[in-house]
Design a protein around this motif. Sequence first.
Motif, PDB file in Angstrom:
ATOM      1  N   SER A 161       0.854  -1.182   0.000  1.00  0.00           N
ATOM      2  CA  SER A 161       0.000   0.000   0.000  1.00  0.00           C
ATOM      3  C   SER A 161       0.886   1.227   0.000  1.00  0.00           C
ATOM      4  CB  SER A 161      -0.928   0.008   1.227  1.00  0.00           C
ATOM      5  OG  SER A 161      -1.626   1.236   1.309  1.00  0.00           O
ATOM      6  N   THR A 162       0.986   1.871  -1.145  1.00  0.00           N
ATOM      7  CA  THR A 162       1.825   3.073  -1.199  1.00  0.00           C
ATOM      8  C   THR A 162       1.197   4.219  -0.424  1.00  0.00           C
ATOM      9  OG1 THR A 162       0.807   3.712  -3.303  1.00  0.00           O
ATOM     10  CG2 THR A 162       2.813   2.405  -3.410  1.00  0.00           C
ATOM     11  N   SER A 163      -0.142   4.244  -0.358  1.00  0.00           N
ATOM     12  CA  SER A 163      -0.784   5.319   0.401  1.00  0.00           C
ATOM     13  C   SER A 163      -0.488   5.197   1.895  1.00  0.00           C
ATOM     14  CB  SER A 163      -2.301   5.300   0.167  1.00  0.00           C
ATOM     15  OG  SER A 163      -2.863   4.094   0.650  1.00  0.00           O
ATOM     16  N   ARG A 164      -0.303   3.964   2.394  1.00  0.00           N
ATOM     17  CA  ARG A 164       0.037   3.750   3.797  1.00  0.00           C
ATOM     18  C   ARG A 164       1.534   3.525   3.989  1.00  0.00           C
ATOM     19  NH1 ARG A 164      -4.935   0.900   3.295  1.00  0.00           N
ATOM     20  NH2 ARG A 164      -6.570   1.778   4.621  1.00  0.00           N
ATOM     21  N   ASN A 165       2.287   3.706   2.900  1.00  0.00           N
ATOM     22  CA  ASN A 165       3.748   3.551   2.943  1.00  0.00           C
ATOM     23  C   ASN A 165       4.165   2.145   3.361  1.00  0.00           C
ATOM     24  OD1 ASN A 165       6.209   4.625   2.329  1.00  0.00           O
ATOM     25  ND2 ASN A 165       6.345   5.982   4.098  1.00  0.00           N
ATOM     26  N   ARG A 166       3.289   1.171   3.135  1.00  0.00           N
ATOM     27  CA  ARG A 166       3.671  -0.212   3.370  1.00  0.00           C
ATOM     28  C   ARG A 166       4.334  -0.723   2.099  1.00  0.00           C
ATOM     29  NH1 ARG A 166      -0.736  -2.203   4.361  1.00  0.00           N
ATOM     30  NH2 ARG A 166      -0.757  -1.986   6.618  1.00  0.00           N
ATOM     31  N   ALA A 167       5.587  -0.362   1.950  1.00  0.00           N
ATOM     32  CA  ALA A 167       6.354  -0.727   0.764  1.00  0.00           C
ATOM     33  C   ALA A 167       7.826  -0.583   1.091  1.00  0.00           C
ATOM     34  CB  ALA A 167       5.983   0.152  -0.426  1.00  0.00           C
ATOM     35  N   ILE A 168       8.640  -1.376   0.423  1.00  0.00           N
ATOM     36  CA  ILE A 168      10.082  -1.180   0.458  1.00  0.00           C
ATOM     37  C   ILE A 168      10.433  -0.529  -0.874  1.00  0.00           C
ATOM     38  CG2 ILE A 168      12.339  -2.253   0.760  1.00  0.00           C
ATOM     39  CD1 ILE A 168      10.484  -2.660   3.143  1.00  0.00           C
TER      40      ILE A 168
END
Length: 691
Positions: A341-348
């Motif tokens: 989820s890029t909106s929740r910054n759940r990304a590397i």
Amino acid sequence: MSHEEFPTDRPAVVTCGLPYANGDLHIGHLRGYTAADALHRSIEKLGQQSAYVCGSDMHGTPIAVNAAQEGVSPEAFATRYHEQYAETFPKFNVEFDNYGHTHDETNTEITREFVERLEAEGYVYEDEIMVAWDPQEDQPLPDRYVEGTCPYCGEQARGDECDEGCGRHLEPGEIEDPVSTLTGNAAEYREREHKYFAVSELADYLSEFLDRLEGTSNAKNQPREWIEEGLQDWCITRDMDWGIDYPGEDDLVLYVWVDAPIEYVSSTKQYSERVGADEYDWEEVWGRDGGDGGEIVHVIGRDIIQHHTIFWPAMLHATGHAEPRAVCATGFVTIDGKGLSTSRNRAIWAEEYLDEGFHPDLLRYYLTTMGGFQQDLDFTWERFQERVNGELVGTVGNFVYRSMLFAARNFDGTPDAEVSDDVREHIDAAVGQFREAVKEYDVRNAGDAAVELAQFGNEYIQQHEPWQLEDGSDEQAQVIRDCLQVATAVAVLIEPICPEKAETVWDQLNVDGDVHAAETDAVDAEPGAFDEPDELFEKIEDDRVDELDAALEEKIEDATADEEDEDETDEEDTEMDESELEPLIDDRIDFDTFEGLDIRVGRIESAEGIDGADKLARLEVDIGVETRQIVAGIKQLHDLDEIEGKKVIVLANLEQAELFGVESNGMVLAAGEQADLLTTHEDAEPGTKVR
């Protein structure tokens, strides 16, 4: 295109689905590009001429919307990300022979040629369709300017795709209860004249094409359902300004999925023009004007299977081009078991990974060997640490370093000895494993061939203990010579996945030539004299993993706090919020009621879709005492070929039912809307009762 075993005498091209020039790259994106890069390098290792091409997808409504929000032109907006991608990919040793974009002159010209040929061959017609319209702004709403309900599965969908439900491509006017994303008001439908590609006329050809197609089973099987259900013709124009103009029309542009795959052809042409047709002939590859064509291999995300196995081959066939040999569709990447989820910054993020100081080959290894092409892949820092420390540091790095260190200190490099027959047999077996894996488009097993050979090397040096032998003796020289040849072979076989580290080993061994250009017969190349080596890989410590986990959790919490009132999620955001979970049932059952449930371990023996049913599949499930026929609503959520042999949990004493004329005798248990099949942790036998 042939179906001869690699290598063939026809040139190959490997492509990867175009990155959409609309945001930063993260490891979910990188999975496909590193896998395709490794596959291309592996094919070349077999002696196959190949090129790896790609480009940025510059068109479409999301770019136009985001550009308007920033107050810049769509071209300027997309170009910024295109340039960022072109700089980022090489940092992960993803080396395209050509990287273009869909808005450049070459792609514009070739796209118009394709469309004009489609018209000339009678595959394009005009029709009036119902287009979503924003009455407040008094403008049409193409693609992502409209959202609503999927007419097939009832899930929330975008104007051109049911991305959260059945995954279908949606034509203009199909979406129900349309809403304008510009104003949030209800949209209405108005008649507009648009161009259509008569895909339905090519249904017989496409069915035969899928019989020939190689690659992953999901790419071969999923599109059969769409053909069986009846192909719909494809609207190939849109009411907007940003895109490639339809030839001869002032107010229509081509749908982005027309010009996007054509970039594969355009990028190949640009590469050919740069190196010369004598070295690489793009027209031979794509079979221009009815030629047989070369070996075309597409690596894509599984969300765009339909575009690459229905629309694209139909366009190629109708315009006299060669068809793809293989389509390999990758699964998604999750973070700690949750959807990106890029909106929740759940990304590397790609740059974030590099900023942490990790070598790019470590991530390449994890992404390409952690699972098969079409399996979803979960990234955790802990599992990343395990793979790096266990296989790269403990197996490959340990073997290469200890062998070279002993050789440098005792023989100033490679001893004067012949490689033993037993060691050559192991090297040849590893090469055989590598070659078979590549022919099956199995990058994971190709990588395993190198690691398993290094494991053999570790066992060999441990068994023969050269440190216990007389210094400088023939026996000691023999052991070390064998080890160095194994190290040379490991460098050759691991190069497609860890190209930079393979080059380091090659250079430290002082082997002649270029490991990147080396084919599999280079496993027999002789290492030379060399000094003491450097450590190949660095161990990742536990406290570093703790820091990375804490940082990831913190940034997710910060982003969630900033956007807690927003409902938007990414295409790949499949996480279920706590607020979306069904509440617990207050009414309790007693233990006797639970004891009355006969829940068993089962094993799926076969699975097939039910004709006429979008969601239902007929399963034959072995529950120990007998094999049951069970109908399950998993047809669109699982690759049915892949679940054969899978352990599942079955409610065996559910009353019988008939669904779409098929008797169902039990229930397979699954979690959530995505039907996550429940299974066992250990190896319980079919028929074992769940207590």
